[in-house]
Design a protein around this motif. Structure first.
Motif, PDB file in Angstrom:
ATOM      1  N   ALA A 116      72.941  -4.253  -4.100  1.00 31.38           N
ATOM      2  CA  ALA A 116      73.236  -5.692  -4.129  1.00 31.38           C
ATOM      3  C   ALA A 116      74.675  -6.007  -3.745  1.00 31.38           C
ATOM      4  O   ALA A 116      74.978  -7.129  -3.358  1.00 31.38           O
ATOM      5  N   SER A 117      75.568  -5.010  -3.803  1.00 33.24           N
ATOM      6  CA  SER A 117      76.975  -5.288  -3.506  1.00 33.24           C
ATOM      7  C   SER A 117      77.599  -4.299  -2.523  1.00 33.24           C
ATOM      8  O   SER A 117      78.817  -4.257  -2.397  1.00 33.24           O
ATOM      9  N   THR A 118      76.779  -3.511  -1.826  1.00 37.96           N
ATOM     10  CA  THR A 118      77.331  -2.568  -0.852  1.00 37.96           C
ATOM     11  C   THR A 118      76.571  -2.630   0.469  1.00 37.96           C
ATOM     12  O   THR A 118      75.357  -2.802   0.495  1.00 37.96           O
ATOM     13  N   ILE A 119      77.327  -2.476   1.551  1.00 35.79           N
ATOM     14  CA  ILE A 119      76.776  -2.433   2.901  1.00 35.79           C
ATOM     15  C   ILE A 119      76.832  -0.990   3.380  1.00 35.79           C
ATOM     16  O   ILE A 119      77.850  -0.312   3.217  1.00 35.79           O
TER      17      ILE A 119
ATOM     18  N   LEU B 273      88.839  -9.434   2.643  1.00 34.35           N
ATOM     19  CA  LEU B 273      88.320 -10.794   2.509  1.00 34.35           C
ATOM     20  C   LEU B 273      89.434 -11.713   2.990  1.00 34.35           C
ATOM     21  O   LEU B 273      90.537 -11.707   2.440  1.00 34.35           O
ATOM     22  N   ARG B 274      89.175 -12.454   4.078  1.00 39.33           N
ATOM     23  CA  ARG B 274      90.211 -13.309   4.645  1.00 39.33           C
ATOM     24  C   ARG B 274      89.597 -14.621   5.107  1.00 39.33           C
ATOM     25  O   ARG B 274      88.637 -14.634   5.879  1.00 39.33           O
ATOM     26  N   GLY B 275      90.139 -15.715   4.619  1.00 40.67           N
ATOM     27  CA  GLY B 275      89.690 -17.035   5.054  1.00 40.67           C
ATOM     28  C   GLY B 275      88.224 -17.296   4.781  1.00 40.67           C
ATOM     29  O   GLY B 275      87.558 -17.932   5.579  1.00 40.67           O
ATOM     30  N   GLY B 276      87.696 -16.776   3.673  1.00 43.57           N
ATOM     31  CA  GLY B 276      86.294 -17.003   3.332  1.00 43.57           C
ATOM     32  C   GLY B 276      85.325 -16.128   4.109  1.00 43.57           C
ATOM     33  O   GLY B 276      84.121 -16.354   4.087  1.00 43.57           O
ATOM     34  N   ARG B 277      85.835 -15.098   4.803  1.00 42.97           N
ATOM     35  CA  ARG B 277      84.999 -14.164   5.565  1.00 42.97           C
ATOM     36  C   ARG B 277      85.339 -12.750   5.123  1.00 42.97           C
ATOM     37  O   ARG B 277      86.500 -12.417   4.926  1.00 42.97           O
ATOM     38  N   PHE B 278      84.307 -11.914   5.041  1.00 47.88           N
ATOM     39  CA  PHE B 278      84.521 -10.505   4.750  1.00 47.88           C
ATOM     40  C   PHE B 278      84.528  -9.773   6.076  1.00 47.88           C
ATOM     41  O   PHE B 278      83.562  -9.823   6.826  1.00 47.88           O
ATOM     42  N   GLU B 279      85.645  -9.126   6.390  1.00 48.38           N
ATOM     43  CA  GLU B 279      85.825  -8.479   7.679  1.00 48.38           C
ATOM     44  C   GLU B 279      85.833  -6.965   7.503  1.00 48.38           C
ATOM     45  O   GLU B 279      86.561  -6.431   6.674  1.00 48.38           O
ATOM     46  N   ILE B 280      85.012  -6.295   8.317  1.00 50.77           N
ATOM     47  CA  ILE B 280      84.973  -4.836   8.338  1.00 50.77           C
ATOM     48  C   ILE B 280      85.337  -4.400   9.749  1.00 50.77           C
ATOM     49  O   ILE B 280      84.674  -4.792  10.708  1.00 50.77           O
ATOM     50  N   LYS B 281      86.380  -3.601   9.871  1.00 55.29           N
ATOM     51  CA  LYS B 281      86.795  -3.087  11.174  1.00 55.29           C
ATOM     52  C   LYS B 281      86.504  -1.587  11.198  1.00 55.29           C
ATOM     53  O   LYS B 281      87.026  -0.838  10.380  1.00 55.29           O
TER      54      LYS B 281
ATOM     55  N   ALA C 213      74.870  16.181  11.557  1.00 54.82           N
ATOM     56  CA  ALA C 213      74.500  15.372  10.390  1.00 54.82           C
ATOM     57  C   ALA C 213      74.805  13.906  10.703  1.00 54.82           C
ATOM     58  O   ALA C 213      75.623  13.602  11.582  1.00 54.82           O
ATOM     59  N   PRO C 214      74.163  12.978   9.978  1.00 61.06           N
ATOM     60  CA  PRO C 214      74.412  11.543  10.201  1.00 61.06           C
ATOM     61  C   PRO C 214      75.864  11.161   9.926  1.00 61.06           C
ATOM     62  O   PRO C 214      76.528  11.755   9.085  1.00 61.06           O
ATOM     63  N   VAL C 215      76.315  10.151  10.646  1.00 53.46           N
ATOM     64  CA  VAL C 215      77.656   9.603  10.485  1.00 53.46           C
ATOM     65  C   VAL C 215      77.490   8.262   9.785  1.00 53.46           C
ATOM     66  O   VAL C 215      76.824   7.369  10.314  1.00 53.46           O
ATOM     67  N   LYS C 216      78.065   8.111   8.584  1.00 57.59           N
ATOM     68  CA  LYS C 216      77.812   6.892   7.806  1.00 57.59           C
ATOM     69  C   LYS C 216      78.974   6.544   6.900  1.00 57.59           C
ATOM     70  O   LYS C 216      79.920   7.307   6.748  1.00 57.59           O
ATOM     71  N   LYS C 217      78.855   5.387   6.273  1.00 55.04           N
ATOM     72  CA  LYS C 217      79.862   4.899   5.326  1.00 55.04           C
ATOM     73  C   LYS C 217      79.236   3.787   4.497  1.00 55.04           C
ATOM     74  O   LYS C 217      78.447   2.989   4.995  1.00 55.04           O
ATOM     75  N   THR C 218      79.586   3.723   3.234  1.00 57.83           N
ATOM     76  CA  THR C 218      79.180   2.627   2.361  1.00 57.83           C
ATOM     77  C   THR C 218      80.422   1.809   2.021  1.00 57.83           C
ATOM     78  O   THR C 218      81.450   2.364   1.636  1.00 57.83           O
ATOM     79  N   VAL C 219      80.325   0.485   2.188  1.00 59.21           N
ATOM     80  CA  VAL C 219      81.442  -0.427   1.966  1.00 59.21           C
ATOM     81  C   VAL C 219      81.063  -1.404   0.859  1.00 59.21           C
ATOM     82  O   VAL C 219      79.999  -2.024   0.923  1.00 59.21           O
TER      83      VAL C 219
ATOM     84  N   ARG D 212      70.756 -10.429   0.043  1.00 61.24           N
ATOM     85  CA  ARG D 212      70.299 -10.336   1.430  1.00 61.24           C
ATOM     86  C   ARG D 212      71.493 -10.161   2.362  1.00 61.24           C
ATOM     87  O   ARG D 212      72.585 -10.646   2.081  1.00 61.24           O
ATOM     88  N   LEU D 213      71.215  -9.523   3.487  1.00 57.91           N
ATOM     89  CA  LEU D 213      72.184  -9.419   4.564  1.00 57.91           C
ATOM     90  C   LEU D 213      71.423  -9.734   5.846  1.00 57.91           C
ATOM     91  O   LEU D 213      70.576  -8.959   6.280  1.00 57.91           O
ATOM     92  N   ASP D 214      71.677 -10.900   6.419  1.00 56.13           N
ATOM     93  CA  ASP D 214      70.957 -11.363   7.607  1.00 56.13           C
ATOM     94  C   ASP D 214      71.876 -11.333   8.817  1.00 56.13           C
ATOM     95  O   ASP D 214      73.057 -11.689   8.725  1.00 56.13           O
ATOM     96  N   SER D 215      71.328 -10.948   9.961  1.00 57.20           N
ATOM     97  CA  SER D 215      72.126 -10.935  11.187  1.00 57.20           C
ATOM     98  C   SER D 215      72.226 -12.351  11.743  1.00 57.20           C
ATOM     99  O   SER D 215      71.281 -13.120  11.696  1.00 57.20           O
ATOM    100  N   VAL D 216      73.389 -12.684  12.272  1.00 59.93           N
ATOM    101  CA  VAL D 216      73.632 -13.973  12.913  1.00 59.93           C
ATOM    102  C   VAL D 216      73.840 -13.757  14.409  1.00 59.93           C
ATOM    103  O   VAL D 216      73.222 -14.410  15.237  1.00 59.93           O
ATOM    104  N   ARG D 217      74.718 -12.777  14.751  1.00 58.42           N
ATOM    105  CA  ARG D 217      75.018 -12.467  16.152  1.00 58.42           C
ATOM    106  C   ARG D 217      75.353 -10.981  16.232  1.00 58.42           C
ATOM    107  O   ARG D 217      76.248 -10.506  15.535  1.00 58.42           O
ATOM    108  N   THR D 218      74.613 -10.242  17.080  1.00 54.54           N
ATOM    109  CA  THR D 218      74.863  -8.800  17.185  1.00 54.54           C
ATOM    110  C   THR D 218      74.911  -8.354  18.643  1.00 54.54           C
ATOM    111  O   THR D 218      74.145  -8.850  19.473  1.00 54.54           O
ATOM    112  N   ASP D 219      75.821  -7.451  18.937  1.00 49.47           N
ATOM    113  CA  ASP D 219      75.928  -6.819  20.251  1.00 49.47           C
ATOM    114  C   ASP D 219      75.833  -5.299  20.105  1.00 49.47           C
ATOM    115  O   ASP D 219      75.068  -4.657  20.790  1.00 49.47           O
TER     116      ASP D 219
END
Length: 144
Positions: free
Chosen positions: A41-44, A64-72, A87-93, A128-135
């Motif tokens: 519920a709280s990790t991506i 968290l900046r300007g009301g947006r959560f940014e992951i670089k 092996a898989p390459v992954k990360k939990t945020v 929920r985590l819904d996509s809005v725009r993806t490339d």
């Protein structure tokens, strides 16, 4: 003309090989696609479509900046020399909500910014985590 094309291709190959071996700054480049899903519920969960030797963790910066959560996505941690097992390459945020019930999530990867919308769970309703725009990212877990 052929000689020019050959030199250009050789130079491009050299640049890519050098970039792939670059370990300055403690990260190595990561290409391919990135799958994005809620792990809890709280990790991506971020997971590459690539399997790499020793399955290095994805290196990120998040805020968290300007009301947006940014992951670089910066790349991967350096791989151990001599390791050959893939092996898989992954990360939990962990999501920083700042108390917001819904939150835009921007994921910067490969020069693109993909946007998702996170909705916090409540009793009787799952997060929920819904996509809005993806490339360069794909919503959902990595197919097995």
């Amino acid at each position: 003309m052929r000689r020019f094309a050959f030199r250009t291709a050789a130079l491009a190959g050299l640049v890519l090989a050098t970039a792939a071996c670059d370990t300055t700054g403690g990260t190595e480049p990561l290409g391919g696609l990135l799958y994005v899903s809620l792990e809890s519920a709280s990790t991506i969960r971020l997971e590459s479509n690539l399997d790499l030797p020793c399955g290095p963790r994805i290196q990120t910066e998040q805020q968290l900046r300007g009301g947006r959560f940014e992951i670089k996505v910066l790349g991967t941690e350096p791989r151990e020399s001599g390791c050959t097992s893939l092996a898989p390459v992954k990360k939990t945020v962990t999501i920083e909500r700042g108390g917001a019930e819904t939150l835009p999530v921007d994921i910067t990867f490969g020069g693109y910014v993909d946007e998702y919308r996170y909705t916090a769970g409540e009793p009787g309703r799952a997060a929920r985590l819904d996509s809005v725009r993806t490339d360069v990212t794909r919503p959902g877990p990595r197919p097995r």
